[in-house]
Write an enzyme that holds these catalytic residues in place. Structure first.
Site, PDB file in Angstrom:
ATOM      1  N   GLU A   1      84.684 -23.363  51.890  1.00  0.00           N
ATOM      2  CA  GLU A   1      86.139 -23.622  51.899  1.00  0.00           C
ATOM      3  C   GLU A   1      86.718 -23.255  50.626  1.00  0.00           C
ATOM      4  O   GLU A   1      87.798 -22.550  50.604  1.00  0.00           O
ATOM      5  CB  GLU A   1      86.625 -25.276  52.282  1.00  0.00           C
ATOM      6  CG  GLU A   1      86.539 -25.375  53.634  1.00  0.00           C
ATOM      7  CD  GLU A   1      87.594 -24.746  54.633  1.00  0.00           C
ATOM      8  OE1 GLU A   1      88.334 -23.926  54.061  1.00  0.00           O
ATOM      9  OE2 GLU A   1      87.533 -24.998  55.938  1.00  0.00           O
TER      10      GLU A   1
ATOM     11  N   CYS B   1     102.746 -32.325  58.739  1.00  0.00           N
ATOM     12  CA  CYS B   1     102.659 -33.730  59.313  1.00  0.00           C
ATOM     13  C   CYS B   1     103.697 -34.671  58.762  1.00  0.00           C
ATOM     14  O   CYS B   1     103.958 -35.775  59.662  1.00  0.00           O
ATOM     15  CB  CYS B   1     101.263 -34.559  59.115  1.00  0.00           C
ATOM     16  SG  CYS B   1     101.109 -35.250  57.427  1.00  0.00           S
TER      17      CYS B   1
ATOM     18  N   LYS C   1      89.324 -31.033  52.287  1.00  0.00           N
ATOM     19  CA  LYS C   1      89.877 -32.042  52.648  1.00  0.00           C
ATOM     20  C   LYS C   1      89.469 -32.511  53.772  1.00  0.00           C
ATOM     21  O   LYS C   1      89.333 -31.951  54.787  1.00  0.00           O
ATOM     22  CB  LYS C   1      91.500 -31.587  52.840  1.00  0.00           C
ATOM     23  CG  LYS C   1      92.303 -33.064  53.388  1.00  0.00           C
ATOM     24  CD  LYS C   1      93.830 -32.651  53.480  1.00  0.00           C
ATOM     25  CE  LYS C   1      94.360 -34.018  54.142  1.00  0.00           C
ATOM     26  NZ  LYS C   1      95.903 -33.773  54.259  1.00  0.00           N
TER      27      LYS C   1
ATOM     28  N   CYS D   1      99.493 -31.846  61.592  1.00  0.00           N
ATOM     29  CA  CYS D   1      99.761 -30.869  60.556  1.00  0.00           C
ATOM     30  C   CYS D   1     100.148 -29.614  60.915  1.00  0.00           C
ATOM     31  O   CYS D   1     100.114 -28.594  60.043  1.00  0.00           O
ATOM     32  CB  CYS D   1      98.470 -30.743  59.630  1.00  0.00           C
ATOM     33  SG  CYS D   1      98.204 -32.433  58.930  1.00  0.00           S
TER      34      CYS D   1
ATOM     35  N   LYS E   1      89.387 -34.075  48.153  1.00  0.00           N
ATOM     36  CA  LYS E   1      90.057 -35.184  48.678  1.00  0.00           C
ATOM     37  C   LYS E   1      89.310 -35.816  49.884  1.00  0.00           C
ATOM     38  O   LYS E   1      89.123 -35.121  50.868  1.00  0.00           O
ATOM     39  CB  LYS E   1      91.640 -34.575  49.187  1.00  0.00           C
ATOM     40  CG  LYS E   1      92.347 -35.653  49.580  1.00  0.00           C
ATOM     41  CD  LYS E   1      93.678 -35.229  50.142  1.00  0.00           C
ATOM     42  CE  LYS E   1      94.360 -36.405  50.755  1.00  0.00           C
ATOM     43  NZ  LYS E   1      95.496 -35.822  51.539  1.00  0.00           N
TER      44      LYS E   1
HETATM   45  C1  PBG Z   1      98.735 -34.415  54.557  1.00  0.00           C
HETATM   46  C2  PBG Z   1      98.482 -35.296  53.386  1.00  0.00           C
HETATM   47  C3  PBG Z   1      97.861 -36.567  53.519  1.00  0.00           C
HETATM   48  C4  PBG Z   1      97.613 -37.168  52.326  1.00  0.00           C
HETATM   49  C5  PBG Z   1      98.125 -36.012  51.465  1.00  0.00           C
HETATM   50  N1  PBG Z   1      98.701 -34.992  52.322  1.00  0.00           N
HETATM   51  C6  PBG Z   1      97.439 -37.454  54.866  1.00  0.00           C
HETATM   52  C7  PBG Z   1      96.761 -36.838  55.990  1.00  0.00           C
HETATM   53  O1  PBG Z   1      96.290 -35.851  55.675  1.00  0.00           O
HETATM   54  O2  PBG Z   1      96.561 -37.745  56.908  1.00  0.00           O
HETATM   55  C8  PBG Z   1      96.809 -38.350  52.099  1.00  0.00           C
HETATM   56  C9  PBG Z   1      96.994 -38.753  50.627  1.00  0.00           C
HETATM   57  C10 PBG Z   1      96.632 -40.496  50.309  1.00  0.00           C
HETATM   58  O3  PBG Z   1      96.240 -40.986  51.485  1.00  0.00           O
HETATM   59  O4  PBG Z   1      96.898 -40.729  49.347  1.00  0.00           O
HETATM   60  N2  PBG Z   1     100.240 -33.893  54.342  1.00  0.00           N
END
Ligand code: PBG
Length: 325
Positions: free
Chosen positions: A233, A122, A195, A130, A248
């Site tokens: 997952e 992304c 995530k 992504c 996350k």
């Molecule tokens: C995607 C990625 C994201 C974050 C870490 N890796 C953004 C998303 O999925 O939109 C978010 C990290 C944050 O908000 O601090 N490569």
């Protein structure tokens, strides 16, 4: 009269006794510092929505990493923002890509620093999704090849750990196979296993310029109400060879961290994401809360929930707060 029989307050009487009875203690080794890298030299672009955070060229990233390591932060995670984004995110596997250059600069300046690289499309695609778009959707299997290519390229540049954050199915085995085939047997995988499709990533998308140009990420990131699915997952990622599993965001998902910690036989990481940081910064700027106190309370809570490692934009400050008293 001797009621109440139990008097827990006895162990809260003084800071000395509280210190002795404390169940969770933060240490600098708990923290991983996220850094955003751009091309050029001596370039520093503050991220408006994340006070204290800036996009930096490789030379400044190396300086920042050196300072962080000197105070005790053991690891950084790199996110690249290339000059040119395209449909397949080709900068992400280029030998002279922004991340590859930053890895080399950091390893030159401070070889002991653990360098982790976020693996995702992304930040590098012009559409901001992504993965690869086919028939208007993110195509899972076509994306796996590119994630594998990206991981091998980061490993070749000197990364210690790759951290796929894309949420495609089967990515851990695809990356493991590709890295093993190239001889990178010792490069670990930190899987963003659970995530969620979260509103808390808002400020990050400004930092990385990675907001999707159409649609959203709900077709691949997890649905926030689910926890059983998070365990699934995690199970899949462990079966595929993940060395560390991650939840996350962190704050609204403490129960998920706890549940994952209960089933995982590898370390558990949690990402204290951009929105969680910016909310505190904004309220502190208004004088509504005490940033240091609240930040340490959040980080302690994430650790208490079961996280062994915490990705946080407070990594350096928190390290200073807990070591220099
Ligand atoms: C995607 C990625 C994201 C974050 C870490 N890796 C953004 C998303 O999925 O939109 C978010 C990290 C944050 O908000 O601090 N490569």
């Amino acid at each position: 009269m001797s009621y109440p029989i139990e008097r827990p307050r006895r162990l809260r009487k003084s800071e000395t006794i509280r210190r002795m009875a404390r169940e969770t203690v933060l240490t600098p080794a708990d923290f991983i510092m996220p850094l955003f890298t751009i091309s050029g030299k001596n370039k520093r672009e503050p991220v408006e929505a994340m006070p204290g955070v800036a996009r930096m060229s490789a030379d400044l990233i190396a300086k920042e990493a050196k300072n962080a390591f000197a105070v005790g932060v053991p690891a950084i995670i790199l996110f690249g923002i290339p000059d040119h984004k395209d449909a397949v995110g080709s900068d992400s596997w280029s030998e002279n890509g922004v991340v590859q250059n930053a890895i080399k600069a950091v390893k030159d300046a401070v070889p002991e620093m653990c360098v982790i690289c976020d693996v995702c499309m992304c930040e590098y695609t012009d559409h901001g999704h992504c993965g690869v778009i086919k028939h208007g959707e993110v195509d899972n299997d076509a994306t796996l090849e590119l994630l594998a290519k990206q991981s091998v390229s980061f490993a070749k540049a000197g990364a210690d750990i790759v951290a796929p954050s894309d949420m495609m199915d089967g990515r851990i085995s695809a990356i493991r196979d590709a890295m093993d085939a190239e001889g990178y047997l010792d490069i670990a995988i930190l899987a963003y296993s659970a995530k969620y499709a979260s509103g808390f990533y808002g400020p990050f998308r400004e930092a990385a310029g990675s907001a999707p140009q159409f649609g959203d990420r709900r077709g691949y990131q997890m649905d926030p109400p689910n926890v059983r699915e998070a365990l699934r997952e995690v199970r899949l990622d462990l079966e595929e060879g993940a060395d560390i599993v991650m939840v996350k965001p962190a704050m609204a998902y403490m129960d998920v961290i706890r549940r994952v910690a209960e089933i995982s036989d590898v370390p558990v990481a949690a990402y204290n994401v951009s929105g969680e940081y910016s909310m505190v910064k904004a309220a502190a700027e208004k004088g509504w809360i005490d940033e240091k106190r609240v930040a340490l309370e959040i980080l302690t809570g994430i650790k208490r929930a079961g996280a062994d490692m915490i990705l946080t934009y407070w990594a350096k400050e928190a390290t200073e707060w807990i070591t220099i008293r």
